[in-house]
Design a protein around this motif. Structure first.
Motif, PDB file in Angstrom:
ATOM      1  N   VAL A  24       0.837  -1.205   0.000  1.00  0.00           N
ATOM      2  CA  VAL A  24       0.000   0.000   0.000  1.00  0.00           C
ATOM      3  C   VAL A  24       0.875   1.259   0.000  1.00  0.00           C
ATOM      4  O   VAL A  24       0.657   2.195  -0.774  1.00  0.00           O
ATOM      5  N   LEU A  25       1.870   1.277   0.871  1.00  0.00           N
ATOM      6  CA  LEU A  25       2.755   2.438   0.938  1.00  0.00           C
ATOM      7  C   LEU A  25       3.537   2.593  -0.367  1.00  0.00           C
ATOM      8  O   LEU A  25       3.723   3.715  -0.857  1.00  0.00           O
ATOM      9  N   GLN A  39       2.943  12.517  -9.468  1.00  0.00           N
ATOM     10  CA  GLN A  39       2.353  13.830  -9.193  1.00  0.00           C
ATOM     11  C   GLN A  39       3.402  14.936  -9.168  1.00  0.00           C
ATOM     12  O   GLN A  39       3.117  16.086  -9.499  1.00  0.00           O
ATOM     13  N   ASN A  71       2.581   1.786  -3.369  1.00  0.00           N
ATOM     14  CA  ASN A  71       1.677   2.363  -4.363  1.00  0.00           C
ATOM     15  C   ASN A  71       1.519   3.865  -4.150  1.00  0.00           C
ATOM     16  O   ASN A  71       1.484   4.644  -5.119  1.00  0.00           O
ATOM     17  N   GLU A  72       1.442   4.277  -2.910  1.00  0.00           N
ATOM     18  CA  GLU A  72       1.353   5.712  -2.608  1.00  0.00           C
ATOM     19  C   GLU A  72       2.613   6.433  -3.082  1.00  0.00           C
ATOM     20  O   GLU A  72       2.536   7.536  -3.654  1.00  0.00           O
ATOM     21  N   GLN A  93       2.513   6.943  -6.872  1.00  0.00           N
ATOM     22  CA  GLN A  93       1.604   8.022  -7.261  1.00  0.00           C
ATOM     23  C   GLN A  93       2.192   9.394  -6.940  1.00  0.00           C
ATOM     24  O   GLN A  93       2.040  10.343  -7.719  1.00  0.00           O
ATOM     25  N   LEU A  94       2.876   9.509  -5.811  1.00  0.00           N
ATOM     26  CA  LEU A  94       3.480  10.789  -5.437  1.00  0.00           C
ATOM     27  C   LEU A  94       4.590  11.194  -6.404  1.00  0.00           C
ATOM     28  O   LEU A  94       4.720  12.365  -6.764  1.00  0.00           O
ATOM     29  N   LYS A 152       7.055   8.185   6.141  1.00  0.00           N
ATOM     30  CA  LYS A 152       5.855   7.366   6.227  1.00  0.00           C
ATOM     31  C   LYS A 152       6.081   5.934   6.718  1.00  0.00           C
ATOM     32  O   LYS A 152       5.124   5.259   7.104  1.00  0.00           O
TER      33      LYS A 152
END
Length: 302
Positions: A154-155, A165, A157-158, A161-162, A218
């Motif tokens: 999960v982390l 971005q 994938n974040e 995406q970051l 994180k």
């Protein structure tokens, strides 16, 4: 009705004269025909595969003459070349297969297109597409959770995406690699993650620093590490290491040896415990089916 391709990316390895072209097709499985025809017709294609509605081609840089024959070899890519910081791709095809460049001109990441011959009906179509030169970078991540909370996939994938971005490039893929289930140090399922990116060259050596910064903020673990591979395809020694890490316990020294042989950058984020899994995530990042399996379920081809 919009039938434009969604995105087109060309990742270049100048040392090996290779280009991986990724095209996001407008039809969910229509790209299967493209994969088959382009592979039959284009002599410079080394490998090709479909991932959902995306098709991937690995090419040798240069030109290869196409012998177009209706139904049998209906479409292909004639050449891929570098011009300064751009990649020029020349497409050709018969009938409907020849109108492809026109459908690509509105795709994200395309600079421009030029129609050389219009095509359609029974006619030959031919055109040139220009896209920015990008580079392929795969990042292995491991050990970001604890037995109480968190999930590395999960982390990761974040993180992917970051990075997208921030405009450094495109987040292309997320591969979960199953490692040795008997590992006494695992938090639960014993997997590590590989993130695949197409990165603009000016950010090539910044992506590792940025990912390390994000993870430091994180992660829940004091053993988090990452491994960064710059290249189109994982090497044989990387694949063998990953397969070994599925079957048995391997050491940090084993991981560092593979990293040294393949110019993989290792970064400790909060500790060195994740180095083994981070490097192991890289070897099968292109082989999702094998990456996900337990060792006893892998069928080896001789």
């Amino acid at each position: 009705m919009n039938v434009s391709y969604k995105k087109i990316i060309a990742m270049v390895d100048e040392q090996l004269d290779l280009v991986e072209l990724v095209e996001e097709h407008p039809c969910p499985s229509g790209s299967e025909w493209m994969i088959y025809q382009y592979s039959r017709t284009s002599p410079n294609i080394i490998s090709a595969w479909r991932d959902g509605n995306k098709h991937h081609y690995v090419f040798k840089l240069g030109k290869g003459d196409l012998e177009l024959v209706p139904s049998l070899s209906a479409a292909g890519i004639e050449s891929i070349s570098l011009k300064d910081e751009d990649v020029e791709i020349t497409y050709a095809g018969l009938a409907g297969a020849g109108v492809g460049v026109g459908l690509r001109k509105e795709a994200e990441n395309v600079i421009s297109t030029q129609i050389l011959e219009k095509g359609g009906g029974s006619k030959l179509g031919k055109g040139v597409l220009i896209t920015p030169k990008m580079e392929k970078i795969t990042v292995g991540i491991d050990d970001t959770d604890t037995k109480e909370e968190g999930a590395t996939w999960v982390l990761a994938n974040e993180v992917g995406q970051l990075i997208q971005q921030k405009g450094m490039g495109y987040y292309l893929d997320h591969t979960i690699t199953q490692l040795f289930p008997g590992n006494p140090n695992k938090t639960q399922n014993c997997v590590s993650i590989a993130l695949t990116f197409a990165i603009y060259p000016k950010y090539k050596y910044e992506i590792g620093k940025e990912i390390k910064k994000i993870l430091k903020e994180k992660t829940l673990s004091n053993k988090t590490s990452i491994a960064i591979y710059f290249g189109i395809t994982p090497s044989k020694s990387m694949r063998l290491y990953t397969l070994n890490a599925k079957r048995e316990m391997v050491s940090i020294e084993d991981a560092k040896m593979v990293a040294m042989r393949n110019n993989i950058d290792i970064m400790e984020v909060t500790g060195d415990g994740g180095i083994i899994g981070a490097v192991a995530a890289l070897g099968l990042s292109e082989n999702h089916d094998m990456a996900s399996k337990l060792p006893e379920d892998i069928v080896y081809k001789h």
